[in-house]
Design a protein around this motif. Sequence first.
Motif, PDB file in Angstrom:
ATOM      1  N   PHE A 114      14.081 -13.772  43.186  1.00 14.17           N
ATOM      2  CA  PHE A 114      15.419 -13.155  43.106  1.00 14.17           C
ATOM      3  C   PHE A 114      15.716 -12.730  41.675  1.00 14.17           C
ATOM      4  CE2 PHE A 114      15.670 -15.720  46.944  1.00 14.17           C
ATOM      5  CZ  PHE A 114      16.261 -14.822  47.830  1.00 14.17           C
ATOM      6  N   VAL A 117      13.712  -9.599  40.904  1.00 16.34           N
ATOM      7  CA  VAL A 117      14.197  -8.386  41.569  1.00 16.34           C
ATOM      8  C   VAL A 117      15.556  -7.951  41.008  1.00 16.34           C
ATOM      9  CG1 VAL A 117      15.032  -7.494  43.782  1.00 16.34           C
ATOM     10  CG2 VAL A 117      12.824  -8.656  43.652  1.00 16.34           C
ATOM     11  N   ILE A 121      16.196  -4.334  39.468  1.00 15.27           N
ATOM     12  CA  ILE A 121      17.271  -3.441  39.935  1.00 15.27           C
ATOM     13  C   ILE A 121      18.149  -3.022  38.762  1.00 15.27           C
ATOM     14  CG2 ILE A 121      19.379  -3.331  41.343  1.00 15.27           C
ATOM     15  CD1 ILE A 121      17.877  -5.095  43.415  1.00 15.27           C
ATOM     16  N   LEU A 149       9.292  -3.291  42.339  1.00 16.97           N
ATOM     17  CA  LEU A 149      10.345  -3.667  43.291  1.00 16.97           C
ATOM     18  C   LEU A 149       9.761  -3.883  44.689  1.00 16.97           C
ATOM     19  CD1 LEU A 149      13.462  -1.477  42.439  1.00 16.97           C
ATOM     20  CD2 LEU A 149      13.461  -3.948  42.883  1.00 16.97           C
ATOM     21  N   ILE A 150       8.891  -2.974  45.121  1.00 20.00           N
ATOM     22  CA  ILE A 150       8.295  -3.125  46.452  1.00 20.00           C
ATOM     23  C   ILE A 150       7.436  -4.398  46.511  1.00 20.00           C
ATOM     24  CG2 ILE A 150       6.735  -2.094  48.160  1.00 20.00           C
ATOM     25  CD1 ILE A 150       7.628   0.657  47.177  1.00 20.00           C
ATOM     26  N   ILE A 153       9.985  -7.287  46.661  1.00 19.68           N
ATOM     27  CA  ILE A 153      10.746  -7.366  47.918  1.00 19.68           C
ATOM     28  C   ILE A 153       9.822  -7.720  49.079  1.00 19.68           C
ATOM     29  CG2 ILE A 153      12.086  -6.016  49.570  1.00 19.68           C
ATOM     30  CD1 ILE A 153      13.324  -4.587  47.073  1.00 19.68           C
ATOM     31  N   SER A 154       8.621  -7.133  49.123  1.00 17.23           N
ATOM     32  CA  SER A 154       7.698  -7.483  50.216  1.00 17.23           C
ATOM     33  C   SER A 154       7.316  -8.962  50.145  1.00 17.23           C
ATOM     34  CB  SER A 154       6.449  -6.590  50.183  1.00 17.23           C
ATOM     35  OG  SER A 154       5.793  -6.725  48.935  1.00 17.23           O
ATOM     36  N   MET A 156       9.254 -11.304  48.948  1.00 19.69           N
ATOM     37  CA  MET A 156      10.436 -12.056  49.380  1.00 19.69           C
ATOM     38  C   MET A 156      10.576 -12.035  50.888  1.00 19.69           C
ATOM     39  SD  MET A 156      13.034 -10.839  46.408  1.00 19.69           S
ATOM     40  CE  MET A 156      14.549 -11.560  47.027  1.00 19.69           C
ATOM     41  N   ILE A 157      10.260 -10.888  51.510  1.00 23.00           N
ATOM     42  CA  ILE A 157      10.345 -10.801  52.984  1.00 23.00           C
ATOM     43  C   ILE A 157       9.410 -11.843  53.607  1.00 23.00           C
ATOM     44  CG2 ILE A 157       9.779  -9.344  54.971  1.00 23.00           C
ATOM     45  CD1 ILE A 157      10.805  -6.931  53.290  1.00 23.00           C
ATOM     46  N   TYR A 190       3.632  -6.325  55.633  1.00 22.57           N
ATOM     47  CA  TYR A 190       4.251  -6.618  54.334  1.00 22.57           C
ATOM     48  C   TYR A 190       3.216  -7.184  53.354  1.00 22.57           C
ATOM     49  CZ  TYR A 190       8.689  -5.788  56.593  1.00 22.57           C
ATOM     50  OH  TYR A 190       9.713  -5.193  57.259  1.00 22.57           O
ATOM     51  N   HIS A 194       2.048  -5.519  49.899  1.00 15.68           N
ATOM     52  CA  HIS A 194       2.196  -6.394  48.727  1.00 15.68           C
ATOM     53  C   HIS A 194       0.911  -6.402  47.890  1.00 15.68           C
ATOM     54  CE1 HIS A 194       4.173  -9.762  46.618  1.00 15.68           C
ATOM     55  NE2 HIS A 194       3.001 -10.413  46.642  1.00 15.68           N
TER      56      HIS A 194
END
Lengths: 257, 521
Positions: A114, A117, A121, A149-150, A153-154, A156-157, A190, A194
Motif C-alpha cells: 500500500f 502504491v 500514485i 503501478l501494475i 496492484i497485481s 496486491m490483488i 494476475y 506481475h
Amino acid sequence: MSVISIFFTALFYISLIVFFIGMVKKIYQFGITPAPLKIPIAPTPLTQKGVVMRIIREIVLFESLFRSNKWIWLFGWLFHIGLLLILIRHIRYFWPYDLPDIFLLTQSFKYAAFVMVIGLIGLMLRRIFVDRIRYISAPSDYLMLIMLLIIGISGMIMTFTSNHTDIIMVKEFASGLVSFNWKNLPTEVYFLIHIFLVFVLMAIFPISKLLHMPGIFFSPTLNQVDNARSKRHIAPWALKQEKEHAIRLKQILGKDE
Amino acid sequence: MVKEFDIPALPTYLETPKLKEGVMDGEGPFKSAQEFQNPLGFPGEKVDNWQKVAIDKIGEIKSKYRSVQVFLDSCVKCGACTDKCHYFLGSSDPKNMPVARQDLFRSVYRRYFTFAGKYFPKLVGAKELDNDMLDDWYNYFHQCSQCRRCSVFCPYGIDTAEISMAAREVLDVVGIGQKYCNQILGKALTIGNNLGLPEPALRDTLLDLEEEIEEETGGIAVKYPLDQKGAEILLITPSADFFAEPHIDGLIGYGKVFHQDGVSWTLSSYASEGANFGMFIGSYDVMRKAALRIRKAALDLEVSRVMVGECGHAWRVAYSFWNTLSGVGVGAADEFSQKLQDQLDHRYPQPQHIIEYTHDLIQRGKLVFDKSANDDRTVTFHDSCNVARATNMGGILGGQFILPREVIKSVCNNYVDMERSTIKESTFCCGGGGGLLTDDLMEIRVKGAMPRMQALKTVEKDNGVNTLAAICAICKSQFSKVLPKFDFDPYMIVSVHQLVSEAIIMDKRKIEVQEDKSEVD
C-alpha cells in the motif's frame, strides 16, 4: 513443462543476463571514467567519513530531496521504502530451502504494498497535474510509473483479494529458477502480468533512468571529499597531458607563452 | 541596441511562476569572431561538418568527465530542481528549469549514445542535434550562470554547471563561441588580465591609488607593490579591483590590511588576473593555461604565499582546481610544481583567500577597528555561488559561510542575514555569473536577479538593510547594474574589504593607545 512455463523460464534468464551484463558494463563505464576536477557540492564534508555519512543519508533519507520539495520527497520515499520491504518479503519465494524463523517477520511486509502504491500514485499525479513536471516528462517516464503501478496492484490483488495464486506453485517455480530445477508456473493472469513486467523491468534497468541507483554512488558532487588544497587530485588523462607538456613547459618557463 | 523587456516585479513571497514557453527564445549573446576564437584553438566560424564534430566531442567529453556521464544517465526527472533556478523564477521560461536545460544536452546524448535513444527516440525523448537544437544550446546554455543551486537540491547531486560547461565546450569546438568570454580569455592569456590592462597602465593605476589613500588617511603610505621580487605574498585578484567601483574600495581594504600586518606583498603584472573564464567555457586546457601564468608569476617573484582576492569563481578555480591544474597546493608531479611547492610556506593553506587572511589577523588581535565608522550601514551579506557551493574557508565545516560573516561583524555593528533559504549553500545567484556579465544579455541578467532582489527587499523593509556586501567581482558589477532596475540604490553594493577599510584604524599610535587602554581595563 508447459509452453508458457518454458517461455517465462527463458524470459527470466534472458532478463537476468541482460540486467547483469548491462549493469556491469554501466558500472564499469562509470568507474573507469575519470573525474578530472574536484567538484563537490555544499554542504561538503571535509573528511572521507563525512562523505560516507552523506551518501548514506542521501540513500536512506533522501536528504537533498527533503530540502527541495516535501511532496516529491514524501511520495518518492514512500515508494522506495515500500518497494524495499516488498523485495525483502519476496526472498521467501526464491529461497529453495526452508527459511529461518526470522523470515516469518517479513510476512507483515505485505502491507508495504500500500505504501509503495500510494507513493507511485502520488508521483504519477504530480507528473500529470503539475505543469512543470509534465513539461519535463517523456513517455517513458509515465510508462515506468505505469509498469510499477501494475506490478504493485497485481501483486496486491493476489495478496489481498480472493484471486489468490497457488502459492506453493509460485514457490516451486521461483525457487526452481534459482536452483535450476525448473517447474511449471501458475498460469493465473494476475501472476503472469506481475512477473512479466518484473522481468521486463529487470531487462530495461541498465538502459533506463533506473540507472540512478548505481549512479548516485558515482556522482562526483556527492562522493568527493573537499580537500583540494591538501591533496592533489588529478585524472590519468590530465597527468599524461601534463607530462607531455613538461618538455615544452621547460622551454617557455621564463618566457611568455 | 539592447532590446526592451519587462522588469519583473518583486513579490512579497517568492512563488513558482506559471510556465511561459518560449519567452526567452532568441539568438543568445553575441557570437565570437575569428580573432577571438583562433587564439584559444577554436575554429573561427561554424565548421561545415559541425554535427559530426559536435557528436564526437560529446563522446570525448563523456569519456573524460565522470560527472557528465553519470549525470546524463542518472536523472529521473523527479522535478526537485524545477523551481530552483533564478533564471526560471525570473523569466518563467520552462527551458530555464535545470532539468529542461540539461535535457537539451541529454536528449542529444540519448539519441546518439544510448540503446533506447537510438531505437526508441520518441519514447525516451531523444532528439537529433539539428540547427534548431544547436540554437537552443547556444541560447539557453548562455542563460545558465553555472551557479549550482539546482544541484544542492538534486537527490543525485546532478550539477547543471557541468552540463552547461560541456555544452559550451562543444559549441566552441564547432566554431560557435561566445564573444564576451572568449575575448576576455584572449586578453587574460596575452596581457595577463581580463581588462587588458598592460603593465604601465596597471602601475599608474596603483600609484594613483597610493596617492589617493595617502591623502584620505592623512599621510599613511599604504603601498601597492607590483612585480616585487621576494615579497612574501603574491595577491591574485580580479582585475576589476584595479579599476571600477565598488571593486577598488575592496582593493584599498586589502592594502590597508597588508599594511597593518606589516607583511610584504606584491601584485604581478604578468598574472594580474584572478578570474579564470576557462571554467565558464568548460575548457580544461584554457583554464590550465590561465592557471600556469599564475604559477609562473609565483615562481618568478619567489613568493612564499599565494593569496586570492574577492572573486567568486576565481576562488573556486584557485581553491579546487589550482592544485590539479598547476600544483599550487600539495603533492605535485612535474618539476615546476615541485619547485613551487618547495618555495611555498606550508604553514599556511595554499592558496589562501584574503578573507581567511583578514579573519586570521582579526582573531589574533592584529587589526583594530572603529566599528562605528560603519554605523550608517545596516549590512547583509550575499553569499556568492562559487564561494558558497564549491569552496571552503578556514578548513572548518561551512567556513565559507562563517568567515566572511565574522569579518563583517568585526567591522560593523549592524548585520542582518537574508532569509535562510536564499543564503549559504542555497544562495541565489546575482544573475550575472558564468560568463553572462555582458550587456547583450541584460534581459536575462535582470530577470535572473529577481529572486536575490526579492530577498533583499524583504530585509530592507523589515530590518532597514541599506548595504549589500559581497566577495565576488561579478556579483559587485552585476548588482551595480541591476540594483537600480529594482529601485535600490546602486551604491549599496560594497566589497567586504571596503567595510574593513572604512573601520580599520590605521594610525599606529592610536592602536598603541587602545592597547594600553585594554591593559588598564
